[in-house]
Scaffold this active site. Structure first.
Site, PDB file in Angstrom:
ATOM      1  N   TYR A 159       0.823  -1.221   0.000  1.00  0.00           N
ATOM      2  CA  TYR A 159       0.000   0.000   0.000  1.00  0.00           C
ATOM      3  C   TYR A 159       0.858   1.274   0.000  1.00  0.00           C
ATOM      4  O   TYR A 159       0.726   2.105  -0.927  1.00  0.00           O
ATOM      5  CB  TYR A 159      -1.005  -0.021   1.168  1.00  0.00           C
ATOM      6  CG  TYR A 159      -1.766   1.267   1.296  1.00  0.00           C
ATOM      7  CD1 TYR A 159      -2.773   1.610   0.395  1.00  0.00           C
ATOM      8  CD2 TYR A 159      -1.460   2.181   2.311  1.00  0.00           C
ATOM      9  CE1 TYR A 159      -3.456   2.817   0.498  1.00  0.00           C
ATOM     10  CE2 TYR A 159      -2.139   3.391   2.420  1.00  0.00           C
ATOM     11  CZ  TYR A 159      -3.136   3.695   1.511  1.00  0.00           C
ATOM     12  OH  TYR A 159      -3.805   4.898   1.616  1.00  0.00           O
ATOM     13  N   LYS A 163       1.240   4.086  -3.048  1.00  0.00           N
ATOM     14  CA  LYS A 163       0.905   5.513  -2.890  1.00  0.00           C
ATOM     15  C   LYS A 163       2.118   6.379  -3.231  1.00  0.00           C
ATOM     16  O   LYS A 163       1.978   7.445  -3.834  1.00  0.00           O
ATOM     17  CB  LYS A 163       0.419   5.807  -1.460  1.00  0.00           C
ATOM     18  CG  LYS A 163      -0.891   5.155  -1.069  1.00  0.00           C
ATOM     19  CD  LYS A 163      -2.073   5.546  -1.942  1.00  0.00           C
ATOM     20  CE  LYS A 163      -2.638   6.905  -1.670  1.00  0.00           C
ATOM     21  NZ  LYS A 163      -3.871   7.169  -2.480  1.00  0.00           N
TER      22      LYS A 163
HETATM   23  N1  LIG Z   1      -8.654   6.590   5.211  1.00  0.00           N
HETATM   24  C1  LIG Z   1      -7.500   7.173   5.531  1.00  0.00           C
HETATM   25  O1  LIG Z   1      -7.149   7.281   6.709  1.00  0.00           O
HETATM   26  C2  LIG Z   1      -6.613   7.730   4.446  1.00  0.00           C
HETATM   27  C3  LIG Z   1      -5.458   8.415   4.847  1.00  0.00           C
HETATM   28  C4  LIG Z   1      -4.616   8.932   3.869  1.00  0.00           C
HETATM   29  C5  LIG Z   1      -4.933   8.799   2.529  1.00  0.00           C
HETATM   30  N2  LIG Z   1      -6.045   8.130   2.162  1.00  0.00           N
HETATM   31  C6  LIG Z   1      -6.333   8.039   0.723  1.00  0.00           C
HETATM   32  O2  LIG Z   1      -7.588   8.634   0.498  1.00  0.00           O
HETATM   33  C7  LIG Z   1      -8.239   8.020  -0.608  1.00  0.00           C
HETATM   34  C8  LIG Z   1      -9.632   7.609  -0.199  1.00  0.00           C
HETATM   35  O3  LIG Z   1      -9.535   6.697   0.880  1.00  0.00           O
HETATM   36  P1  LIG Z   1     -10.806   6.254   1.722  1.00  0.00           P
HETATM   37  O4  LIG Z   1     -10.353   6.064   3.110  1.00  0.00           O
HETATM   38  O5  LIG Z   1     -11.937   7.154   1.440  1.00  0.00           O
HETATM   39  O6  LIG Z   1     -11.040   4.820   1.102  1.00  0.00           O
HETATM   40  P2  LIG Z   1     -12.382   4.154   0.572  1.00  0.00           P
HETATM   41  O7  LIG Z   1     -12.065   2.740   0.316  1.00  0.00           O
HETATM   42  O8  LIG Z   1     -13.513   4.462   1.487  1.00  0.00           O
HETATM   43  O9  LIG Z   1     -12.635   4.926  -0.787  1.00  0.00           O
HETATM   44  C9  LIG Z   1     -11.976   4.597  -1.963  1.00  0.00           C
HETATM   45  C10 LIG Z   1     -12.994   4.643  -3.079  1.00  0.00           C
HETATM   46  O10 LIG Z   1     -12.306   4.317  -4.285  1.00  0.00           O
HETATM   47  C11 LIG Z   1     -13.110   3.411  -5.005  1.00  0.00           C
HETATM   48  N3  LIG Z   1     -12.295   2.547  -5.844  1.00  0.00           N
HETATM   49  C12 LIG Z   1     -11.448   1.584  -5.437  1.00  0.00           C
HETATM   50  N4  LIG Z   1     -10.909   0.973  -6.498  1.00  0.00           N
HETATM   51  C13 LIG Z   1     -11.429   1.567  -7.591  1.00  0.00           C
HETATM   52  C14 LIG Z   1     -11.263   1.374  -8.973  1.00  0.00           C
HETATM   53  N5  LIG Z   1     -10.470   0.408  -9.440  1.00  0.00           N
HETATM   54  N6  LIG Z   1     -11.926   2.171  -9.810  1.00  0.00           N
HETATM   55  C15 LIG Z   1     -12.760   3.137  -9.353  1.00  0.00           C
HETATM   56  N7  LIG Z   1     -12.970   3.351  -8.054  1.00  0.00           N
HETATM   57  C16 LIG Z   1     -12.313   2.580  -7.182  1.00  0.00           C
HETATM   58  C17 LIG Z   1     -13.839   2.586  -3.968  1.00  0.00           C
HETATM   59  O11 LIG Z   1     -15.003   1.975  -4.502  1.00  0.00           O
HETATM   60  C18 LIG Z   1     -14.112   3.626  -2.897  1.00  0.00           C
HETATM   61  O12 LIG Z   1     -15.371   4.213  -3.091  1.00  0.00           O
HETATM   62  C19 LIG Z   1      -7.360   6.854  -1.027  1.00  0.00           C
HETATM   63  O13 LIG Z   1      -6.627   7.232  -2.158  1.00  0.00           O
HETATM   64  C20 LIG Z   1      -6.445   6.643   0.172  1.00  0.00           C
HETATM   65  O14 LIG Z   1      -5.207   6.129  -0.226  1.00  0.00           O
HETATM   66  C21 LIG Z   1      -6.904   7.603   3.086  1.00  0.00           C
HETATM   67  C1  LIG Z   2      -2.604  -2.747  17.505  1.00  0.00           C
HETATM   68  C2  LIG Z   2      -4.076  -2.432  17.545  1.00  0.00           C
HETATM   69  C3  LIG Z   2      -4.496  -2.268  18.961  1.00  0.00           C
HETATM   70  O1  LIG Z   2      -5.661  -1.574  19.242  1.00  0.00           O
HETATM   71  C4  LIG Z   2      -4.405  -1.199  16.752  1.00  0.00           C
HETATM   72  C5  LIG Z   2      -4.278  -1.413  15.266  1.00  0.00           C
HETATM   73  C6  LIG Z   2      -4.724  -0.174  14.597  1.00  0.00           C
HETATM   74  C7  LIG Z   2      -4.422  -0.162  13.092  1.00  0.00           C
HETATM   75  C8  LIG Z   2      -5.400  -1.071  12.406  1.00  0.00           C
HETATM   76  C9  LIG Z   2      -4.478   1.280  12.588  1.00  0.00           C
HETATM   77  C10 LIG Z   2      -3.400   2.130  13.304  1.00  0.00           C
HETATM   78  C11 LIG Z   2      -2.993   3.214  12.340  1.00  0.00           C
HETATM   79  C12 LIG Z   2      -3.922   3.068  11.158  1.00  0.00           C
HETATM   80  C13 LIG Z   2      -3.466   3.638   9.818  1.00  0.00           C
HETATM   81  C14 LIG Z   2      -3.149   5.123   9.890  1.00  0.00           C
HETATM   82  O2  LIG Z   2      -4.158   5.831  10.589  1.00  0.00           O
HETATM   83  C15 LIG Z   2      -2.959   5.752   8.576  1.00  0.00           C
HETATM   84  C16 LIG Z   2      -3.377   5.191   7.420  1.00  0.00           C
HETATM   85  C17 LIG Z   2      -3.031   5.892   6.172  1.00  0.00           C
HETATM   86  C18 LIG Z   2      -4.012   5.733   5.065  1.00  0.00           C
HETATM   87  O3  LIG Z   2      -3.435   6.097   3.834  1.00  0.00           O
HETATM   88  C19 LIG Z   2      -4.682   4.394   4.992  1.00  0.00           C
HETATM   89  C20 LIG Z   2      -5.151   3.890   6.341  1.00  0.00           C
HETATM   90  C21 LIG Z   2      -4.011   3.865   7.362  1.00  0.00           C
HETATM   91  C22 LIG Z   2      -2.960   2.876   6.876  1.00  0.00           C
HETATM   92  C23 LIG Z   2      -4.558   3.413   8.748  1.00  0.00           C
HETATM   93  C24 LIG Z   2      -5.011   1.934   8.725  1.00  0.00           C
HETATM   94  C25 LIG Z   2      -5.328   1.360  10.106  1.00  0.00           C
HETATM   95  C26 LIG Z   2      -4.169   1.560  11.091  1.00  0.00           C
HETATM   96  C27 LIG Z   2      -2.951   0.770  10.663  1.00  0.00           C
END
Ligand SMILES: NC(=O)c1ccc[n+]([C@@H]2O[C@H](COP(=O)([O-])OP(=O)(O)OC[C@H]3O[C@@H](n4cnc5c(N)ncnc54)[C@H](O)[C@@H]3O)[C@@H](O)[C@H]2O)c1
Ligand SMILES: C[C@@H](CO)CCC[C@@H](C)[C@H]1CC[C@H]2[C@@H]3[C@H](O)C=C4C[C@@H](O)CC[C@]4(C)[C@H]3CC[C@]12C
EC number: 1.1.1.-
Length: 369
Positions: A159, A163
């Site tokens: 992952y 990214k």
């Molecule tokens: N959730 C977090 O903490 C977090 C933190 C940093 C960055 N991000 C980034 O933010 C973005 C959104 O993450 P999220 O948490 O909302 O995830 P999410 O899984 O809720 O949303 C991702 C969306 O992308 C769509 N998708 C996946 N594969 C696809 C494909 N092949 N074609 C078209 N659509 C597709 C999914 O259906 C979904 O609706 C991602 O790029 C993720 O890397 C998330």
């Molecule tokens: C050891 C467990 C005891 O309670 C806790 C495990 C928690 C993990 C599942 C999550 C801790 C940190 C999270 C990640 C972080 O917040 C940032 C992220 C970046 C984003 O791009 C995608 C999601 C994630 C990797 C997020 C996923 C869940 C954790 C690893």
């Protein structure tokens, strides 16, 4: 994009617009982007909530499509002024194969860039991640760092690798000539761990706590700070960045911005308790209840079981060596770059963000959402 009061109405495309962050970006655009004429929402899985948006003054076009299919992406991008590319496969639990993660996150992003170039779309905002920087596999702390902080970014997990590659593609594409002869302007936003309405992991922790009679057990030392940012503020930052990319192209083009707001610096578990506490859960232990070596052992055991069981069943628990390393390594940001470059100020205070999240957890935890 004209600047006058009679400004041309703009076409925006949001990829991944039905995801956790994407839905907030879509709703924020409709509420806060006055120049919006048409909003295209592109996702592999379209949400039923999109229907209610179609009755408003802005034309909302739902497009079911896959970012890995170049022709589907090109058709969706054609005629758009701005693309917010948030679609991604967020998987740190081993649910998808490394190849699939790469295909969606890297090839999907390449398809978006090429579609912009071919069709003449000039403005691209990419949702990157803090994980492009870290935490790294060596457990080095990143303590309240900013976009210029030196850090050894060493990725092995699919992952963060994907990214990082995708972000590089987006930044390198800045300045490329698009159809019509003008330059492409790109930037990347790097959220830390996003929380808020729609955050499925938070809901899962809540349900787990309810199953355990209202208790959660501390696994991570309270001193390990984990960066978190409210989804509404991340969405607002996307909307502002997209709006300002043309006017401030020279400054913003090819830049990265961490997403930040007034959320407090806390450990992952203590931060979650800000919401789960008011929902009736308690975190047991001032210190981790299990020794760290045992957690490392359990995480490794989970990884082994996942590998052994893969031919039969998907075993993908929250705890694995990678998630343990992320949760157990300090990674927090302190920056004002987005404020300096495009005037970003958080739209939601910490108190608002907290209240909204608590209300959502209470509702989502008790329903089948
Ligand atoms: N959730 C977090 O903490 C977090 C933190 C940093 C960055 N991000 C980034 O933010 C973005 C959104 O993450 P999220 O948490 O909302 O995830 P999410 O899984 O809720 O949303 C991702 C969306 O992308 C769509 N998708 C996946 N594969 C696809 C494909 N092949 N074609 C078209 N659509 C597709 C999914 O259906 C979904 O609706 C991602 O790029 C993720 O890397 C998330
Ligand atoms: C050891 C467990 C005891 O309670 C806790 C495990 C928690 C993990 C599942 C999550 C801790 C940190 C999270 C990640 C972080 O917040 C940032 C992220 C970046 C984003 O791009 C995608 C999601 C994630 C990797 C997020 C996923 C869940 C954790 C690893």
């Amino acid at each position: 994009m004209a600047d006058s009061a009679q400004a041309q109405k703009l076409v925006y495309l949001v990829t991944g617009g039905c995801g956790f962050l994407g839905e907030h970006v879509v709703r924020m655009l409709l509420q806060r982007e006055p120049r919006l004429g048409e909003l295209r929402v592109f996702d592999r899985h379209l949400g039923p909530w999109l229907e209610e948006l179609k009755t408003g003054p802005v034309r909302v076009t739902a497009i079911q499509g896959d970012v890995t299919e170049a022709h589907e992406v090109a058709a969706a991008v054609a005629g758009a002024h701005v693309v917010i590319h948030t679609a991604g496969l967020v998987d740190v639990f081993g649910r998808a194969s490394p190849e699939t993660i790469h295909e969606v996150n890297v090839q999907g992003t390449r398809n978006v860039i090429e579609a912009c170039v071919q069709t003449g779309t000039r403005f691209l905002v990419y949702t990157s991640s803090m994980e492009v920087v870290g935490p790294n596999t060596k457990g080095h702390p990143f303590y309240r760092g900013n976009e210029d902080t030196l850090y050894e970014a060493a990725h092995r997990h699919p992952y963060p690798c994907s990214k990082a590659l995708a972000e590089r593609l987006v930044l390198e594409a800045n300045g490329r000539e698009v159809h019509g002869g003008l330059p492409l302007v790109t930037c990347a936003l790097r959220p830390t761990g996003i929380y808020g309405e729609g955050h499925q992991i938070m809901r899962d922790f809540y349900r787990q706590g309810l199953r355990l009679g209202g208790w959660l057990f501390r696994a991570i030392p309270a001193s390990v700070e984990h960066g978190r940012v409210y989804v509404g503020n991340v969405a607002w930052m996307h909307v502002l960045a997209a709006r300002e990319l043309e006017r401030r192209a020279a400054l913003m083009g090819g830049q990265v911005y961490f997403c930040y707001d007034g959320s407090p610096y806390k450990s992952y578990e203590d931060f979650n308790m800000e919401f789960l506490g008011p929902c009736g859960l308690q975190l047991v232990g001032a210190r981790p209840l299990l020794p760290y070596w045992l957690l490392v052992f359990l995480a490794a055991l989970n990884a082994l079981l996942q590998w052994l069981l893969r031919p039969l069943v998907l075993y993908a628990p929250l705890l694995n060596p990678y998630t343990l390393a992320v949760a157990n390594t300090t990674f927090t940001v302190s920056t004002d770059k987005a404020q300096r470059h495009f005037g970003y100020e958080p739209l939601f205070s910490w108190e608002d963000s907290r209240t909204r999240t608590i209300l959502w957890v209470q509702a989502a935890g008790s329903s089948a959402q």
